[in-house]
Design a protein around this motif. Structure first.
Motif, PDB file in Angstrom:
ATOM      1  N   VAL A 138       1.715 -26.678 -35.035  1.00 37.03           N
ATOM      2  CA  VAL A 138       2.113 -26.554 -33.620  1.00 37.03           C
ATOM      3  C   VAL A 138       1.367 -27.566 -32.748  1.00 37.03           C
ATOM      4  CG1 VAL A 138       2.734 -24.126 -33.889  1.00 37.03           C
ATOM      5  CG2 VAL A 138       0.419 -24.716 -33.169  1.00 37.03           C
ATOM      6  N   THR A 139       0.132 -27.893 -33.106  1.00 35.63           N
ATOM      7  CA  THR A 139      -0.619 -28.879 -32.328  1.00 35.63           C
ATOM      8  C   THR A 139       0.005 -30.267 -32.462  1.00 35.63           C
ATOM      9  OG1 THR A 139      -2.673 -27.623 -32.646  1.00 35.63           O
ATOM     10  CG2 THR A 139      -2.885 -29.921 -31.943  1.00 35.63           C
ATOM     11  N   ILE A 140       0.329 -30.646 -33.688  1.00 37.25           N
ATOM     12  CA  ILE A 140       0.970 -31.956 -33.914  1.00 37.25           C
ATOM     13  C   ILE A 140       2.324 -32.014 -33.229  1.00 37.25           C
ATOM     14  CG2 ILE A 140       1.976 -33.442 -35.691  1.00 37.25           C
ATOM     15  CD1 ILE A 140      -0.287 -32.456 -37.565  1.00 37.25           C
ATOM     16  N   VAL A 141       3.102 -30.934 -33.339  1.00 36.95           N
ATOM     17  CA  VAL A 141       4.412 -30.883 -32.686  1.00 36.95           C
ATOM     18  C   VAL A 141       4.249 -31.038 -31.177  1.00 36.95           C
ATOM     19  CG1 VAL A 141       6.359 -29.372 -32.094  1.00 36.95           C
ATOM     20  CG2 VAL A 141       5.581 -29.536 -34.472  1.00 36.95           C
ATOM     21  N   GLY A 142       3.254 -30.369 -30.609  1.00 29.64           N
ATOM     22  CA  GLY A 142       3.032 -30.445 -29.172  1.00 29.64           C
ATOM     23  C   GLY A 142       2.731 -31.854 -28.699  1.00 29.64           C
ATOM     24  N   PHE A 150       0.946 -32.487 -23.154  1.00 28.19           N
ATOM     25  CA  PHE A 150       0.759 -31.226 -23.884  1.00 28.19           C
ATOM     26  C   PHE A 150      -0.533 -30.538 -23.448  1.00 28.19           C
ATOM     27  CE2 PHE A 150      -1.014 -29.079 -27.757  1.00 28.19           C
ATOM     28  CZ  PHE A 150      -0.136 -28.006 -27.762  1.00 28.19           C
ATOM     29  N   LEU A 151      -1.490 -31.324 -22.962  1.00 32.31           N
ATOM     30  CA  LEU A 151      -2.748 -30.755 -22.486  1.00 32.31           C
ATOM     31  C   LEU A 151      -2.549 -29.876 -21.255  1.00 32.31           C
ATOM     32  CD1 LEU A 151      -5.053 -33.885 -22.912  1.00 32.31           C
ATOM     33  CD2 LEU A 151      -4.893 -31.888 -24.412  1.00 32.31           C
ATOM     34  N   THR A 239       3.305 -16.885 -34.867  1.00 39.44           N
ATOM     35  CA  THR A 239       3.637 -18.274 -35.176  1.00 39.44           C
ATOM     36  C   THR A 239       4.731 -18.778 -34.242  1.00 39.44           C
ATOM     37  OG1 THR A 239       3.059 -17.972 -37.507  1.00 39.44           O
ATOM     38  CG2 THR A 239       4.464 -19.853 -36.967  1.00 39.44           C
ATOM     39  N   CYS A 240       5.729 -17.930 -33.983  1.00 41.41           N
ATOM     40  CA  CYS A 240       6.813 -18.295 -33.065  1.00 41.41           C
ATOM     41  C   CYS A 240       6.290 -18.468 -31.638  1.00 41.41           C
ATOM     42  CB  CYS A 240       7.904 -17.226 -33.094  1.00 41.41           C
ATOM     43  SG  CYS A 240       8.794 -17.101 -34.661  1.00 41.41           S
ATOM     44  N   ALA A 246       3.947 -24.970 -27.979  1.00 42.69           N
ATOM     45  CA  ALA A 246       3.987 -26.384 -28.322  1.00 42.69           C
ATOM     46  C   ALA A 246       5.248 -27.046 -27.796  1.00 42.69           C
ATOM     47  CB  ALA A 246       3.901 -26.569 -29.837  1.00 42.69           C
ATOM     48  N   LEU A 247       6.352 -26.327 -27.815  1.00 46.10           N
ATOM     49  CA  LEU A 247       7.617 -26.884 -27.357  1.00 46.10           C
ATOM     50  C   LEU A 247       7.744 -26.860 -25.828  1.00 46.10           C
ATOM     51  CD1 LEU A 247       9.975 -25.264 -30.027  1.00 46.10           C
ATOM     52  CD2 LEU A 247       9.186 -27.634 -29.953  1.00 46.10           C
TER      53      LEU A 247
END
Length: 251
Positions: A138-142, A150-151, A239-240, A246-247
């Motif tokens: 989720v961090t990489i996706v963000g 994302f921050l 997780t969702c 992230a999204l």
């Protein structure tokens, strides 16, 4: 399920945590990085069980589904709706990953309730890896989707300006604590439940309390069946939630 031993003074000695010991599958000795252990065996059995249910049981899809096909379709629809409702339409592309997580956890949880089985998801080495994979995903996706914006997930714009730096620090800490709480919640609940069942099973050797012990074991086993599913559900829905952050990183 219980291990009892007569102590030096003739009393029963319980070892409820022995069931969580990682042992080499072949021979004795230390457990190394590449040692095949009881954990390896039961993780492999879980994977084979999932393949059997999701692939073999659905290979001959019919208008009137078989039991295996019905279970597979129910699991598919359940997780798909969860991802869509919580993470949104954007999150559906991650459905295969989340479905894999849910099926592995719920299968491993249920297999751990089989007598003489090993509950792989009671070990933090397993749940920790699963939680870290979710965290890094989720961090990489963000960052890939939003870049440095994302921050903004950590900046509570709706709060008073003077409080925002303090809240930002709290948000950062809580974000990095996610994999810890994510893994401990799953592993801790399963470990505690299995240990209690084993203690009750140990008391079954005492004739006076044996009937009560059997009733307690039956009740706890039913509760553990419920916990096995609920913990898989909680891990997946969190997780969702993390994927949604992230999204859509906004407060």
């Amino acid at each position: 399920m219980a291990t009892e031993a007569q102590g030096e003074e003739g009393g029963l000695v319980f070892h409820p945590m022995d069931q969580f010991i990682v042992k080499p599958l072949f021979g004795d000795g230390n457990v190394g990085m590449f040692t095949i252990t009881n954990v390896t065996l039961w993780m492999a059995i879980a994977v084979l069980a999932i393949v059997g249910l999701m692939v073999l049981a659905t290979s001959r899809r019919g208008v009137i589904p078989s039991r295996g096909q019905s279970i597979a379709e129910l699991a598919y629809g359940f997780v798909y709706k969860m991802v869509e409702d919580v993470a949104g339409k954007d999150g559906v592309k991650f459905f295969p990953y989340i479905m894999t997580l849910f099926m592995f956890i719920v299968t491993a949880n249920f297999l751990g309730l089989v007598p003489m089985a090993f509950t792989t998801t009671s070990h933090f080495a397993v749940t920790g890896v699963l939680a870290l994979l979710v965290f890094f995903t989720v961090t990489i996706v963000g960052f890939v989707k939003h870049g440095t914006t994302f921050l903004g997930l950590f900046w509570v714009a709706s709060a008073p300006l003077a409080l925002r730096p303090v809240l930002a620090i709290i948000e950062v800490i809580s974000y990095f604590v996610r994999p810890v709480s994510h893994s401990i919640r799953l592993g801790g609940n399963l470990m505690a439940g299995h240990a209690v069942v084993k203690v009750f099973a140990g008391f079954a050797a005492i004739a006076v309390v044996s009937p009560l012990s059997v009733v307690a074991i039956t009740a706890m086993y039913g509760l553990e069946l419920l916990v096995a599913f609920i913990q898989a559900y909680v891990f997946t829905i969190l997780t969702c939630v993390y994927l949604k952050d992230a999204l859509h990183p906004s407060h």
